[in-house]
Design an enzyme around this catalytic site. Structure first.
Site, mmCIF file in Angstrom:
data_model
loop_
_atom_site.group_PDB
_atom_site.id
_atom_site.type_symbol
_atom_site.label_atom_id
_atom_site.label_comp_id
_atom_site.label_asym_id
_atom_site.label_seq_id
_atom_site.Cartn_x
_atom_site.Cartn_y
_atom_site.Cartn_z
ATOM 1 N N ARG A 159 52.474 -10.533 29.685
ATOM 2 C CA ARG A 159 51.900 -11.772 29.190
ATOM 3 C C ARG A 159 52.950 -12.827 29.430
ATOM 4 O O ARG A 159 52.996 -13.953 28.982
ATOM 5 C CB ARG A 159 51.233 -11.741 27.881
ATOM 6 C CG ARG A 159 50.191 -10.876 27.501
ATOM 7 C CD ARG A 159 49.023 -11.327 27.991
ATOM 8 N NE ARG A 159 47.866 -10.611 27.601
ATOM 9 C CZ ARG A 159 47.609 -9.492 27.914
ATOM 10 N NH1 ARG A 159 48.156 -8.951 28.958
ATOM 11 N NH2 ARG A 159 46.331 -8.827 27.297
ATOM 12 N N SER A 228 43.306 -12.900 22.047
ATOM 13 C CA SER A 228 44.335 -12.631 21.424
ATOM 14 C C SER A 228 45.320 -13.711 21.205
ATOM 15 O O SER A 228 45.699 -14.163 22.146
ATOM 16 C CB SER A 228 45.257 -11.489 22.031
ATOM 17 O OG SER A 228 44.302 -10.279 22.329
ATOM 18 N N GLU A 326 50.857 -15.273 21.290
ATOM 19 C CA GLU A 326 50.607 -15.251 22.976
ATOM 20 C C GLU A 326 50.130 -16.205 23.365
ATOM 21 O O GLU A 326 50.086 -16.758 24.528
ATOM 22 C CB GLU A 326 49.746 -14.048 22.990
ATOM 23 C CG GLU A 326 49.506 -13.357 24.384
ATOM 24 C CD GLU A 326 48.395 -14.180 25.226
ATOM 25 O OE1 GLU A 326 48.412 -14.548 26.333
ATOM 26 O OE2 GLU A 326 47.205 -14.110 24.410
HETATM 27 N N1 EPU Z 1 43.101 -2.486 16.117
HETATM 28 C C1 EPU Z 1 42.675 -2.265 14.617
HETATM 29 N N2 EPU Z 1 42.333 -3.328 14.072
HETATM 30 C C2 EPU Z 1 41.735 -4.635 14.697
HETATM 31 C C3 EPU Z 1 42.302 -4.608 16.081
HETATM 32 C C4 EPU Z 1 42.840 -3.621 16.761
HETATM 33 O O1 EPU Z 1 42.940 -1.439 14.070
HETATM 34 O O2 EPU Z 1 41.332 -5.553 14.121
HETATM 35 C C5 EPU Z 1 43.858 -1.220 16.656
HETATM 36 C C6 EPU Z 1 42.754 -0.490 17.662
HETATM 37 O O3 EPU Z 1 42.024 0.317 17.122
HETATM 38 C C7 EPU Z 1 43.697 0.265 18.660
HETATM 39 C C8 EPU Z 1 44.862 -1.051 18.623
HETATM 40 O O4 EPU Z 1 44.745 -1.568 17.402
HETATM 41 O O5 EPU Z 1 44.120 1.108 18.116
HETATM 42 C C9 EPU Z 1 44.578 -1.899 19.922
HETATM 43 O O6 EPU Z 1 43.538 -2.620 19.863
HETATM 44 P P1 EPU Z 1 42.653 -3.074 21.029
HETATM 45 O O7 EPU Z 1 42.619 -1.701 22.101
HETATM 46 O O8 EPU Z 1 41.521 -3.545 20.969
HETATM 47 O O9 EPU Z 1 43.682 -3.949 21.972
HETATM 48 P P2 EPU Z 1 44.809 -5.000 21.724
HETATM 49 O O10 EPU Z 1 46.210 -4.580 21.955
HETATM 50 O O11 EPU Z 1 44.614 -5.473 20.368
HETATM 51 C C10 EPU Z 1 45.295 -5.816 24.148
HETATM 52 C C11 EPU Z 1 45.151 -7.540 24.656
HETATM 53 C C12 EPU Z 1 43.881 -7.922 24.831
HETATM 54 C C13 EPU Z 1 42.923 -6.814 25.910
HETATM 55 C C14 EPU Z 1 43.116 -5.498 25.089
HETATM 56 C C15 EPU Z 1 42.511 -4.397 25.767
HETATM 57 C C16 EPU Z 1 47.186 -8.536 23.882
HETATM 58 C C17 EPU Z 1 47.874 -9.429 23.090
HETATM 59 N N3 EPU Z 1 45.951 -8.263 23.835
HETATM 60 O O12 EPU Z 1 44.677 -6.135 22.704
HETATM 61 O O13 EPU Z 1 44.028 -9.097 25.803
HETATM 62 O O14 EPU Z 1 41.604 -7.101 25.876
HETATM 63 O O15 EPU Z 1 44.430 -4.991 24.903
HETATM 64 O O16 EPU Z 1 43.199 -3.990 26.903
HETATM 65 O O17 EPU Z 1 47.846 -7.731 24.702
HETATM 66 C C18 EPU Z 1 44.271 -11.462 25.443
HETATM 67 O O18 EPU Z 1 45.343 -11.237 25.832
HETATM 68 O O19 EPU Z 1 43.565 -12.515 24.982
HETATM 69 C C19 EPU Z 1 43.199 -10.204 25.111
HETATM 70 C C20 EPU Z 1 42.105 -10.154 24.675
#
Ligand code: EPU
Length: 338
Positions: A159, A228, A326
């Site tokens: 990012r 995010s 972010e």
């Molecule tokens: N999780 C929870 N509770 C929540 C949200 C997430 O327990 O409310 C857990 C999920 O179950 C999973 C882990 O946290 O085990 C990661 O969650 P997720 O796969 O949804 O991805 P993320 O790390 O929260 C990142 C990016 C997103 C992108 C997703 C999918 C960042 C800051 N965010 O989110 O990007 O869509 O991976 O690849 O890196 C963005 O940058 O605006 C964005 C949406």
């Protein structure tokens, strides 16, 4: 403060800038630079404003980039897709899919424009823009020329990129991005949510990513948000071990930047800290994805800042981990801290 930023920030905040101009073609840049000179202030460039939080009015000039157009080229092994900065990133993903050009399917439905994509090195489901970015075309305000910054020189990281520094923000206006998509398509399904799905075609990945995103990311027209809000924090193995004592299954990934460190899921930390679906009145977090800060209706910048700080404190108290935004934060004079 003559220029309303309400249509240009997906939190839907009713904030203003001293002045602004919507640039629809290159011929409008001289008028934009005249405004900046006349106002004697700094400037910022916005696409859809889908990754920004304004803490109040911005005392400067805003250039809203709406340069449009897409060109396709190819050689024996690669398709080249050059999109102007004002195009909606998802439209380019959808267009390439329709043309049978694959590789961008994991990046479906990421909010924002093509011009914003390299700044944050947007990414999702194991793929980042940097995987396909051949070059970023910029208007260089130091040389007065249009130039290309090759992907390897863009300083892409998680990012982040060279375009985030204050010097480069004042120097470059991103005008287009060219993507290089290998004809020999390979699926990228190693990301947790995809690996269990038996997704074998680009269309299947695209459909799955679109439906997942629809659930996890609220439509900004209904519920103001900027995707995010926090980065996934990078912590030491000792911190991980400490958390694992209580939460054996804490999600963690190797940190690309440093093999000694691990990346935690900010959404998980916020959720476990009891802040998923937090509602402090007008601002809070989304019930389906705790990492998304939302405007529940009528939020002021202060409401959103307070909600973000509330989340930071709760996570720090629960895990001793600090969350950094972010989303880019802008104050009266330009980019600033939360
Ligand atoms: N999780 C929870 N509770 C929540 C949200 C997430 O327990 O409310 C857990 C999920 O179950 C999973 C882990 O946290 O085990 C990661 O969650 P997720 O796969 O949804 O991805 P993320 O790390 O929260 C990142 C990016 C997103 C992108 C997703 C999918 C960042 C800051 N965010 O989110 O990007 O869509 O991976 O690849 O890196 C963005 O940058 O605006 C964005 C949406």
């Amino acid at each position: 403060m003559s220029f309303s930023l309400k249509p240009y920030n997906t939190f839907g905040l009713d904030v203003r800038a001293r002045d602004g101009i919507v640039v629809r073609d290159f011929a409008m840049f001289p008028a934009a630079f005249d405004k900046i000179r006349k106002n004697g202030t700094g400037f910022i460039t916005l696409g859809h404003g889908s990754d920004v939080l304004f803490k109040g009015d911005y005392d400067g000039t805003v250039i809203v980039n709406r340069l449009m157009g897409v060109e396709f080229n190819e050689d024996a092994n690669t398709y080249y897709v050059k999109a102007q900065a004002g195009e909606t990133f998802h439209d380019i993903v959808a267009l390439t899919m329709k043309k049978g050009i694959y590789g961008l399917e994991n990046l479906a439905m990421i909010p924002g424009t093509v011009g914003g994509a390299p700044v944050q090195n947007i990414g999702a489901y194991g793929v980042s823009l940097s995987d396909f970015c051949r070059y970023v075309e910029v208007l260089d305000l130091v040389t007065g020329k249009v130039d290309r910054i090759m992907g390897r020189d863009c300083g892409f990281g998680y990012r982040t990129s060279v375009f985030r520094t204050p010097e480069n923000q004042a120097r470059y206006i991103i005008t287009a991005v060219e993507l290089a998509l290998p004809k020999d398509w390979k699926p990228e399904t190693s990301y947790n949510a995809l690996s269990s799905q038996n997704l074998e075609t680009p269309e299947a990945i695209y459909d799955f990513v679109c439906s997942t995103r629809k659930i996890k990311l609220p439509d900004p027209k209904v519920l103001g948000n900027a995707g995010s809000f926090f980065r996934n924090p990078v912590v030491s193995r000792e911190t991980l071990a400490l958390i694992q004592k209580t939460f054996e299954n804490v999600p963690h990934y190797p940190a690309e930047s440093n093999p000694e460190m691990v990346k935690l899921a900010a959404g998980w930390l916020i959720d476990q800290a009891g802040c998923r679906g937090l509602n402090l009145g007008t601002a809070g977090t989304y019930r389906n994805q705790a990492l998304v800060l939302v405007n529940y209706g009528g939020a002021t910048p202060d409401d959103l800042v307070n909600a973000a700080k509330h989340v930071q404190t709760r996570v720090e108290d629960a895990f001793g981990v600090h969350l950094d935004p972010e989303v880019r934060i802008y104050g009266e004079k330009g980019e600033c801290q939360l």
